[in-house]
Write a protein that holds these residues in place. Sequence first.
Motif, PDB file in Angstrom:
ATOM      1  N   ILE A 457       0.843  -1.196   0.000  1.00 44.61           N
ATOM      2  CA  ILE A 457       0.000   0.000   0.000  1.00 44.61           C
ATOM      3  C   ILE A 457       0.878   1.245   0.000  1.00 44.61           C
ATOM      4  O   ILE A 457       0.587   2.232  -0.689  1.00 44.61           O
ATOM      5  N   ARG A 458       1.964   1.208   0.753  1.00 40.06           N
ATOM      6  CA  ARG A 458       2.885   2.343   0.806  1.00 40.06           C
ATOM      7  C   ARG A 458       3.424   2.668  -0.595  1.00 40.06           C
ATOM      8  O   ARG A 458       3.480   3.825  -1.010  1.00 40.06           O
ATOM      9  N   GLU A 459       3.825   1.631  -1.322  1.00 40.25           N
ATOM     10  CA  GLU A 459       4.377   1.834  -2.668  1.00 40.25           C
ATOM     11  C   GLU A 459       3.320   2.377  -3.618  1.00 40.25           C
ATOM     12  O   GLU A 459       3.628   3.205  -4.484  1.00 40.25           O
ATOM     13  N   ASN A 460       2.070   1.941  -3.468  1.00 38.80           N
ATOM     14  CA  ASN A 460       1.016   2.431  -4.354  1.00 38.80           C
ATOM     15  C   ASN A 460       0.711   3.905  -4.101  1.00 38.80           C
ATOM     16  O   ASN A 460       0.493   4.659  -5.055  1.00 38.80           O
ATOM     17  N   ILE A 461       0.700   4.326  -2.851  1.00 41.58           N
ATOM     18  CA  ILE A 461       0.457   5.742  -2.566  1.00 41.58           C
ATOM     19  C   ILE A 461       1.647   6.578  -3.028  1.00 41.58           C
ATOM     20  O   ILE A 461       1.481   7.636  -3.656  1.00 41.58           O
ATOM     21  N   ALA A 462       2.856   6.100  -2.746  1.00 40.08           N
ATOM     22  CA  ALA A 462       4.065   6.842  -3.114  1.00 40.08           C
ATOM     23  C   ALA A 462       4.313   6.847  -4.619  1.00 40.08           C
ATOM     24  O   ALA A 462       5.219   7.535  -5.086  1.00 40.08           O
ATOM     25  N   TYR A 463       3.518   6.095  -5.371  1.00 36.95           N
ATOM     26  CA  TYR A 463       3.671   6.100  -6.828  1.00 36.95           C
ATOM     27  C   TYR A 463       3.469   7.505  -7.390  1.00 36.95           C
ATOM     28  O   TYR A 463       4.015   7.851  -8.429  1.00 36.95           O
ATOM     29  N   ASP A 479      -6.031  12.225   4.558  1.00 37.46           N
ATOM     30  CA  ASP A 479      -6.844  13.144   3.775  1.00 37.46           C
ATOM     31  C   ASP A 479      -7.783  12.409   2.819  1.00 37.46           C
ATOM     32  O   ASP A 479      -8.829  12.933   2.445  1.00 37.46           O
ATOM     33  N   ALA A 480      -7.385  11.198   2.426  1.00 33.48           N
ATOM     34  CA  ALA A 480      -8.229  10.394   1.539  1.00 33.48           C
ATOM     35  C   ALA A 480      -9.166   9.478   2.317  1.00 33.48           C
ATOM     36  O   ALA A 480      -9.849   8.635   1.713  1.00 33.48           O
ATOM     37  N   TYR A 481      -9.202   9.607   3.644  1.00 35.26           N
ATOM     38  CA  TYR A 481     -10.088   8.818   4.502  1.00 35.26           C
ATOM     39  C   TYR A 481      -9.866   7.313   4.330  1.00 35.26           C
ATOM     40  O   TYR A 481     -10.802   6.524   4.344  1.00 35.26           O
ATOM     41  N   ILE A 482      -8.592   6.925   4.193  1.00 32.19           N
ATOM     42  CA  ILE A 482      -8.267   5.510   4.053  1.00 32.19           C
ATOM     43  C   ILE A 482      -7.284   5.056   5.124  1.00 32.19           C
ATOM     44  O   ILE A 482      -6.986   3.868   5.246  1.00 32.19           O
ATOM     45  N   HIS A 483      -6.788   5.980   5.958  1.00 35.34           N
ATOM     46  CA  HIS A 483      -5.772   5.631   6.960  1.00 35.34           C
ATOM     47  C   HIS A 483      -6.298   4.621   7.975  1.00 35.34           C
ATOM     48  O   HIS A 483      -5.595   3.655   8.322  1.00 35.34           O
ATOM     49  N   ASP A 484      -7.502   4.813   8.467  1.00 36.69           N
ATOM     50  CA  ASP A 484      -8.035   3.901   9.486  1.00 36.69           C
ATOM     51  C   ASP A 484      -8.123   2.476   8.960  1.00 36.69           C
ATOM     52  O   ASP A 484      -7.827   1.518   9.685  1.00 36.69           O
ATOM     53  N   PHE A 485      -8.547   2.346   7.698  1.00 34.76           N
ATOM     54  CA  PHE A 485      -8.611   1.006   7.113  1.00 34.76           C
ATOM     55  C   PHE A 485      -7.215   0.399   7.009  1.00 34.76           C
ATOM     56  O   PHE A 485      -7.006  -0.776   7.349  1.00 34.76           O
ATOM     57  N   ILE A 486      -6.241   1.179   6.571  1.00 35.79           N
ATOM     58  CA  ILE A 486      -4.878   0.664   6.429  1.00 35.79           C
ATOM     59  C   ILE A 486      -4.330   0.259   7.790  1.00 35.79           C
ATOM     60  O   ILE A 486      -3.691  -0.799   7.939  1.00 35.79           O
ATOM     61  N   ALA A 487      -4.566   1.091   8.790  1.00 37.70           N
ATOM     62  CA  ALA A 487      -4.047   0.795  10.127  1.00 37.70           C
ATOM     63  C   ALA A 487      -4.655  -0.486  10.705  1.00 37.70           C
ATOM     64  O   ALA A 487      -4.043  -1.151  11.550  1.00 37.70           O
ATOM     65  N   SER A 488      -5.862  -0.845  10.267  1.00 36.11           N
ATOM     66  CA  SER A 488      -6.515  -2.054  10.787  1.00 36.11           C
ATOM     67  C   SER A 488      -5.960  -3.336  10.167  1.00 36.11           C
ATOM     68  O   SER A 488      -6.228  -4.429  10.664  1.00 36.11           O
TER      69      SER A 488
END
Length: 625
Positions: A457-463, A479-488
């Motif tokens: 996921i990190r590589e996809n965002i940093a793309y 800001d994209a409201y996806i952090h909570d899902f990633i953290a889970s």
Amino acid sequence: MAQPKHPIRRQVRGLKVSFEMIFRFRRELKRHWPRLLVALLCAFAYVAMRLAEPWPLKFVFDNVLVNRPLVTPFPWLNDWLGTDRLRVLQLAVGAVLLFALLRGIFYYFQSVLTTRVGQEVVVKIRQQLFAHVQRLSLRFHNQNSTGDLLMRFTGDINNLRQLLAATLLSLMTESIVLIGFVTVMFIMNWQLALLAIITMPSILFLLIFYSSRIRTAARKQRRREGELASRLHETLGSMHIVQMFTREREEEDRLRSLNKRSLKAGMRATRLEGQLNQGVEISVAVGMALTIWVGVNQVIDGRLMPGELLVFITYMQSFYRPMRRLSRVAERAAKASSCVDRVTEVLDQVPEIEDGHIEAGRMRGDIRFDQVSFVYDDGAESLRNVDFTIQPHQTVALVGPSGAGKSTMVSLLPRLYDVTEGTLLIDGHDIRDYTLRSLRENISVVPQDGALFGGTIRENIAYGNSEATDETIEQAARDAYIHDFIASLPGGYDTIVSQRGVSLSGGQRQRLAIARALIKDAPIVVLDEPTTGLDAESEHSVLNALNRLLVGRTALVIAHRLDTIRRADVILVVKDGQVMEQGTHDELLARGGQYRELYRMQLSEPDEPVAASNGTAKAHAGASS
């Protein structure tokens, strides 16, 4: 490309293609000249050992078994050996072992060096091919299947290794062996040598006659394999569709048909190879039989020593061996030449999109379509005299039926295609004047399906920004409201995403794509209906993320869901490649034209309109057309 009908002309053309390929990649080969020089020296040494190998057998036969006095050009050697048969035998056996050892050493280094050069050149060519394909326009990629391109990147380039290094160096080495054997055979007995080479014209004719046919068959086989790979890629990429429509049996039947076609093409090449080998073997047997008959008669008449005949026959066997190898080299070269054609065919494609000369810097986002028209290769006119302006930080929604030209408009902006007529300007400059890199660095895209890559996921965002830190990546996700899902997730930002993100839901893919666009921080954003196919909860999350993305940016939105773009600054109604209506949501409804009719058709399921601030719509959704 039409093939020359005459077999010799076809062979000449094949050699021409091969040498053109060597000339094309001469820089890559030149970098390895020290290794190639050492390999060539090893080849000469290997040939010398091959030439020396039969002579110990002569001394064993004539001076040990028959007990004739040893006569050499060196008197000291004659005096030392004398009539001591055991000493002659020991020397001969030692020479056999020494020659075999040296021959193995020289062959090892020759093989390792040529293979190393071939592998490194293959890597370089593959890298060049990939870099070139990335510079070609979408027109090229739309006209060529992904499976066929993959076959060129893998199978075709790997086959080039045989022609670039192994085949060509083998051809050179075996030619040296052949010339060396012929020279020594003529020195020993010119009459027997003539009989030995009398079959060479027939062998050369067979090579010329069959090699061109093998090449044609191999090219057809590669094409069939490309079709097979393309179908496999398409089916595996849409496996959920196949399973949902229970089309497994039909796909198996289709693959079976493609497999049969590939097998048929492969068997055609195999049969031709077998016929060539059979013809060479018969020619070799005829020459061997004639030489043995005449040679034995010369021994009986006392004109030739038995040991010399034994050496001559050994040379003949070694002489015909490189001839057989040359026939196999010709087969491989014929096959590899078809691969050369397929690789160079792509490398010869001239990039349709020419790079500009102006470094854009950070753009303001002032966009103008000035009488823009666009026609595809098949003559279909997609856009006709499109004319409108987008002010910096404005949001413009493109609406209309599928096939109206909306996707073409946004594809012209980053120069995935170039306009056919008219001018597309950003900040007052024709976009063709900007360098492609600086232009595209100013544009972020949120595609309809998210378009994620296999990786974390990190590589996809940093793309969107290869220099992004972990902190900026996490902030973009928030800001994209996806952090909570990633953290889970157990792996957090290091969780592996499957190819194209199929392991994620549609809303999760879209929010990751929005995070990727946020981290790029481009002043111009293109949205291709990011809410398509989402449930209400996912759509709400995506729209909230879009609120953050579009602040202070110029945006183009392809929209089918009209209720989500009611607060856009400008709405363009596109039909048949033309802008039919232009205005705000309220203005277009008041006119009672096509927009009002489209809106009325969708009015039965209204959604909450997106809020706007400072004259800029903060969230939008669109659909590709």
